[in-house]
Design a protein around this motif. Structure first.
Motif, mmCIF file in Angstrom:
data_model
loop_
_atom_site.group_PDB
_atom_site.id
_atom_site.type_symbol
_atom_site.label_atom_id
_atom_site.label_comp_id
_atom_site.label_asym_id
_atom_site.label_seq_id
_atom_site.Cartn_x
_atom_site.Cartn_y
_atom_site.Cartn_z
ATOM 1 N N ARG A 101 0.837 -1.203 0.000
ATOM 2 C CA ARG A 101 0.000 0.000 0.000
ATOM 3 C C ARG A 101 0.870 1.250 0.000
ATOM 4 O O ARG A 101 0.619 2.190 -0.762
ATOM 5 N N ALA A 102 1.895 1.285 0.840
ATOM 6 C CA ALA A 102 2.777 2.455 0.910
ATOM 7 C C ALA A 102 3.515 2.666 -0.397
ATOM 8 O O ALA A 102 3.699 3.802 -0.849
ATOM 9 N N ALA A 103 3.947 1.578 -1.034
ATOM 10 C CA ALA A 103 4.656 1.698 -2.305
ATOM 11 C C ALA A 103 3.739 2.228 -3.407
ATOM 12 O O ALA A 103 4.158 3.005 -4.271
ATOM 13 N N THR A 104 2.475 1.828 -3.371
ATOM 14 C CA THR A 104 1.531 2.227 -4.412
ATOM 15 C C THR A 104 1.260 3.720 -4.400
ATOM 16 O O THR A 104 1.102 4.341 -5.450
ATOM 17 N N VAL A 105 1.228 4.310 -3.202
ATOM 18 C CA VAL A 105 0.818 5.717 -3.091
ATOM 19 C C VAL A 105 1.963 6.633 -2.675
ATOM 20 O O VAL A 105 1.727 7.795 -2.333
ATOM 21 N N SER A 106 3.206 6.139 -2.706
ATOM 22 C CA SER A 106 4.324 6.931 -2.196
ATOM 23 C C SER A 106 4.499 8.254 -2.931
ATOM 24 O O SER A 106 4.889 9.262 -2.338
ATOM 25 N N SER A 107 4.202 8.287 -4.223
ATOM 26 C CA SER A 107 4.451 9.497 -5.006
ATOM 27 C C SER A 107 3.477 10.622 -4.689
ATOM 28 O O SER A 107 3.762 11.797 -4.976
ATOM 29 N N VAL A 108 2.305 10.290 -4.129
ATOM 30 C CA VAL A 108 1.295 11.333 -3.873
ATOM 31 C C VAL A 108 1.048 11.543 -2.386
ATOM 32 O O VAL A 108 0.226 12.379 -2.016
ATOM 33 N N ARG A 109 1.741 10.803 -1.524
ATOM 34 C CA ARG A 109 1.472 10.874 -0.091
ATOM 35 C C ARG A 109 1.659 12.294 0.462
ATOM 36 O O ARG A 109 0.737 12.868 1.058
ATOM 37 N N THR A 110 2.838 12.872 0.268
ATOM 38 C CA THR A 110 3.106 14.185 0.844
ATOM 39 C C THR A 110 2.211 15.276 0.267
ATOM 40 O O THR A 110 1.640 16.072 1.033
ATOM 41 N N PRO A 111 2.026 15.373 -1.077
ATOM 42 C CA PRO A 111 1.116 16.405 -1.587
ATOM 43 C C PRO A 111 -0.308 16.284 -1.049
ATOM 44 O O PRO A 111 -0.935 17.298 -0.725
ATOM 45 N N LEU A 112 -0.820 15.051 -0.923
ATOM 46 C CA LEU A 112 -2.188 14.891 -0.418
ATOM 47 C C LEU A 112 -2.296 15.324 1.038
ATOM 48 O O LEU A 112 -3.276 15.962 1.443
#
Length: 878
Positions: free
Chosen positions: A319-330
């Motif tokens: 799960r963390a790998a799937t969304v790592s690119s958008v985590r901080t902006p969200l």
């Protein structure tokens, strides 16, 4: 006035305990009745308990009903207050709830996989080369997953092909997986079976289809198992159908087939061309697996320094790998929504405080008529609850609207966006916001309710704010302005980032440029393991190159087309196919100096069709074929990285080649502008272009090419399809789009951030200006008698107008200063939002407070005009 004695004090404790179940005023009445009854005859405590348990629910309901009725009547009487407060809170709650739903659906909710917290993603990275989230090589995967912590592990890669359905051709996306892939996900099929380890061999044509493919292509046929379909001219046999919720690695996956690597491919260690997933055994943690694989990766780096030196392994929950690119902006956007909600609550709190002042005489009169203080507190708390509840209901509607508006903007780059919805957890979060907001507003509304203050209000000619309340209101205004400036700085940085992205040189001209992709389902005599394919490709490569040259000639014959060309992968469409480049003179001295570079095989006319400027040297010609000297054209980033200020023309480079074979060499004949191959906000990487007929890497013949057509438009797509099918009759022509749409897609994430943060920033400014204008309006209302007297004594209206403006601007200036200091201190928070500009960009830090001060100046015009127009006669009548 002498307060009546408390009737409960004279009662024994065993009675007073049960009477506490009743509302205060009802408790007083029953206390007197019970006291009188005890004087005439004793009453059992048990009987009292039964009576109180029966009477208390109805008594509380009657009081609540009265409070609700009175609260609704008060809100109807003060319609302007109710509408402004509801709209303010609904906007703040709606924005915050919408982005909580986004964060919840994307970041917090578990993947729809059984035991998803034990499924991990395994990647390799080389920090020194800035190569992160890379794939993994088969040999490294096999060594790293021998650890006993893994229940099952598998590798896979995503491919595409042309599906023949009668006379039509459809492009499908599928995933080639190793034998334990479905053991990792422990997902049962709805029909048939999944792929097994014994299926993972060359020549096995078994496939497992997705639920969507089964419905769309196979017509939901229950007799699908055993059916054959044709992909790229080869038959495939369906052995299973997966459930609708299983779509890994992406929702576009149509089916899964065996990866079937040869033993030579399993031994490849330097080629990181597959992705890897694994399931941990029960009791093992992600941290345990990360430590174990890291230890083994260091051992592999020592054992194989040429291929593994500098490389490490990263193990993360899937799960963390799937969304790592958008985590901080969200999270930052959610934080911006929280700031707006805080400002909205502060605004409404100020309104409540001002309203409480105007109602002091009313409340004092009710107290004089016998209403106890807890009863008044409960009434005002009920009014706050009704207002916040109405706002929360409207806020849910606002949240639905926001999600509906942003979904089309976010689908292309936010993973799991299709799972985002307002569900049970969102309603729970809304209930928490409702509770906290209600408590805060009720506390502020009931703050002035002190017995002494009520008696003072009853004897006063008019209600007025205490100095303490005025100071608190000014502090709230300053805090609102500071938060608004903080949010506005983030918005300004995103605006500056997008402007920087759109203004930077692209290296090509996207206007009047149409693109499409074609992947002919060819089969070659050289098909087989890569080690044997590469040396045997010369004849097949010549055939492929001639076919694409023929296609570009046909396209250039279409009306309006000025040029056409083909490339293995278009700019801005992804990080794809790199190889190592070395200089022979450095290798001779023992310093390999290997530099990774993108490889882009192209037809001779591609660079001209893209509008890429040739800086020096020459372009490719038809004479640069398989029999001629190997040549290449490099971009400016490549030339600068390898040779610095030296002229690269005529210099020779060595490229990575097949194991145990001499590395291929090529001579530089030209230098062109640098182009972003991944995204506009990704750093430039060295890129080299090679003639398609000489391409040893970057194109395995039947992988297809992207074609660009200068002068073509979308309405011409049927003519383009006919031209492509004349050369490739069995190929599907797909992804027909303009190059401008690809540029827009490359900046989609930045545009999304721009839209959302600008919305929140401007909303924060609006709410803050309403707050500062409201505070000064209340001040003017309280001072209207004083102002009228000043005007009667000869004061200049313009002077009074400026005095009010100055008072408000001082508050706004203090808030702006605090906001700028806070933004400077927290500048690192904005790092995920910016590209090409500093997180302390002076333009953004000047623009944000300037806009806030301008908005404050306009908002203060209303109370300032009221001050300048105060009427002495009206003040005397009042």
């Amino acid at each position: 006035m002498i307060a009546s004695p408390d009737p409960l004090r004279s009662l024994p404790l065993r009675y007073r305990i049960w009477l506490k179940l009743l509302p205060a005023h009802v408790r007083d009445q029953h206390g007197r009745e019970l006291r009188d009854e005890l004087r005439s005859a004793p009453v059992s405590a048990f009987d009292v308990a039964i009576d109180m348990l029966r009477a208390s629910p109805r008594a509380h309901w009657d009081v609540l009903r009265q409070d609700l009725h009175l609260a609704l009547r008060q809100l109807r009487r003060d319609t302007a207050f109710a509408i402004i407060a509801c709209l303010t809170l609904a906007t703040g709650i709606g924005g915050n709830v919408a982005f909580f739903s986004l964060v919840d659906g994307v970041l917090l909710r578990q993947l729809p996989i059984l035991g998803a917290d034990r499924v991990v993603d395994i990647t390799e990275e080389n920090v020194a080369r800035n190569m992160r989230n890379f794939g993994i090589s088969p040999a490294n995967f096999r060594d790293l997953t021998r650890d006993s912590l893994f229940y099952a592990a598998a590798i896979f890669n995503t491919r595409s092909g042309t599906l023949a359905i009668g006379e039509t051709r459809e492009r499908v996306s599928f995933t080639a997986v190793s034998g334990d892939f479905f053991r990792v996900f422990v997902e049962s099929p709805v029909l048939g079976r999944t792929l097994r380890p014994e299926d993972d061999v060359a020549g096995n044509n078994s496939i497992v289809v997705s639920h969507a493919f089964w419905q769309r292509v196979l017509g939901s046929d229950a007799q699908t198992i055993g059916r054959e379909i044709e992909l790229d001219g080869k038959p495939l046999r369906v052995v299973g159908v997966m459930p609708a919720q299983f779509d890994f690695p992406s929702s576009s996956t149509d089916f899964w087939q065996p990866l079937a690597l040869s033993e030579q491919e399993w031994q490849r260690r330097g080629a990181r061309f597959v992705a890897a997933v694994a399931r941990l055994k029960s009791g093992a943690t992600v941290a345990d697996a990360a430590r174990s694989t890291d230890r083994m990766a260091r051992g592999l780096a020592e054992q194989y320094p040429r291929t593994n030196g500098g490389w490490s392994v990263v193990v993360r929950e899937l799960r963390a790998a799937t969304v790592s690119s958008v985590r901080t902006p969200l999270l930052l956007i959610w934080g911006a929504g929280a700031l707006v909600l805080v400002i909205a609550v502060a605004n409404v709190a100020s309104l409540f405080a001002a309203r409480a002042i105007t109602r002091e005489r009313e409340l004092a009169l009710r107290a004089a008529l016998g209403a106890r203080l807890p009863r008044l507190v409960r009434q005002l708390g009920t009014e706050a609850t009704v207002l916040v509840t109405l706002s929360a209901v409207a806020g849910i509607g606002v949240a639905y609207g926001i999600l509906k508006a942003i979904r089309p903007l976010a689908l292309n780059f936010i993973p799991r966006m299709q799972e985002v919805a307002i569900g049970v957890r969102t309603f729970g979060y809304t209930a928490l916001l409702l509770l906290l907001t209600t408590v805060l507003l009720a506390a502020l509304a009931t703050g002035p309710l002190r017995t002494k203050a009520l008696w003072t209000s009853l004897g006063s000619l008019r209600a007025s704010a205490s100095p303490r309340l005025r100071r608190r209101q000014r502090r709230v205004v300053i805090a609102e302005v500071a938060l608004a400036v903080f949010a506005l700085v983030g918005s300004a940085l995103v605006v500056r980032t997008l402007a920087q992205l759109l203004a930077q040189p692209r290296g090509f001209d996207p206007h009047e440029l149409l693109t499409f992709r074609v992947e002919p389902p060819w089969h070659f005599s050289s098909d087989g393991p890569l080690e044997t394919v590469i040396p045997a490709m010369a004849a097949d490569r010549r055939r492929v190159s001639e076919a694409y040259e023929q296609l570009t000639d046909r396209l250039m014959a279409l009306p309006g087309v000025r040029s056409a060309g083909a490339i293995n992968r278009l700019p801005l469409t992804g990080n794809w196919w790199t190889t190592g480049v070395r200089l022979p003179e450095r290798v001779a001295t023992g310093d390999s100096g290997r530099v990774p570079a993108y490889v882009r095989p192209v037809t001779a006319s591609y660079l001209q069709a893209m509008g890429t400027r040739l800086i020096r040297g020459r372009a490719f010609t038809s004479g640069d074929n398989g029999q001629a000297e190997p040549v290449l054209i490099v971009d400016a980033e490549f030339a600068q990285r390898i040779w610095g200020d030296m002229d690269p023309l005529g210099r020779e480079v060595m490229l990575d080649g097949a194991p145990n074979a001499p590395p291929p060499r090529a001579r530089v004949v030209g230098v062109v502008e640098a182009i972003h191959m991944n995204r506009l906000d990704d750093q430039l990487r060295p890129t080299m272009y090679v003639p398609l007929s000489q391409a040893h890497e970057g194109h395995y013949l039947n992988w297809g090419m992207d074609v660009v057509v200068r002068g073509a438009t979308i309405p011409m797509q049927e003519e383009i399809r006919r031209a492509a099918r004349a050369v490739f009759p069995d190929a599907a022509v797909f992804r027909i789009q303009t190059m401008e749409s690809i540029v827009d897609l490359s900046t989609a994430q930045r545009r999304f951030q721009l839209v959302v943060l600008t919305f929140f920033g401007l909303l924060a400014v609006l709410l803050a200006t309403i707050g500062i204008g409201g505070a000064l309006m209340l001040s003017v209302r309280e001072r209207r008698g004083e102002l009228a007297v000043k005007l009667a004594l000869g004061a200049v209206p313009r002077r009074l107008w400026w005095n009010v403006q100055r008072e408000g601007l001082i508050l706004a200036g203090i808030g702006c200063a605090i906001g700028v200091v806070a933004a400077l201190a927290g500048a690192r928070l904005f790092s995920a939002l910016v590209y090409g500009v500093s997180v302390r960009d002076p333009v953004a830090f000047v623009a944000a407070p300037t806009l806030m001060l301008m908005a404050s100046f306009l908002a203060l015009a209303v109370p300032a005009s009221r001050a300048a127009q105060a009427s002495p006669l009206a003040a005397l009548r009042e």
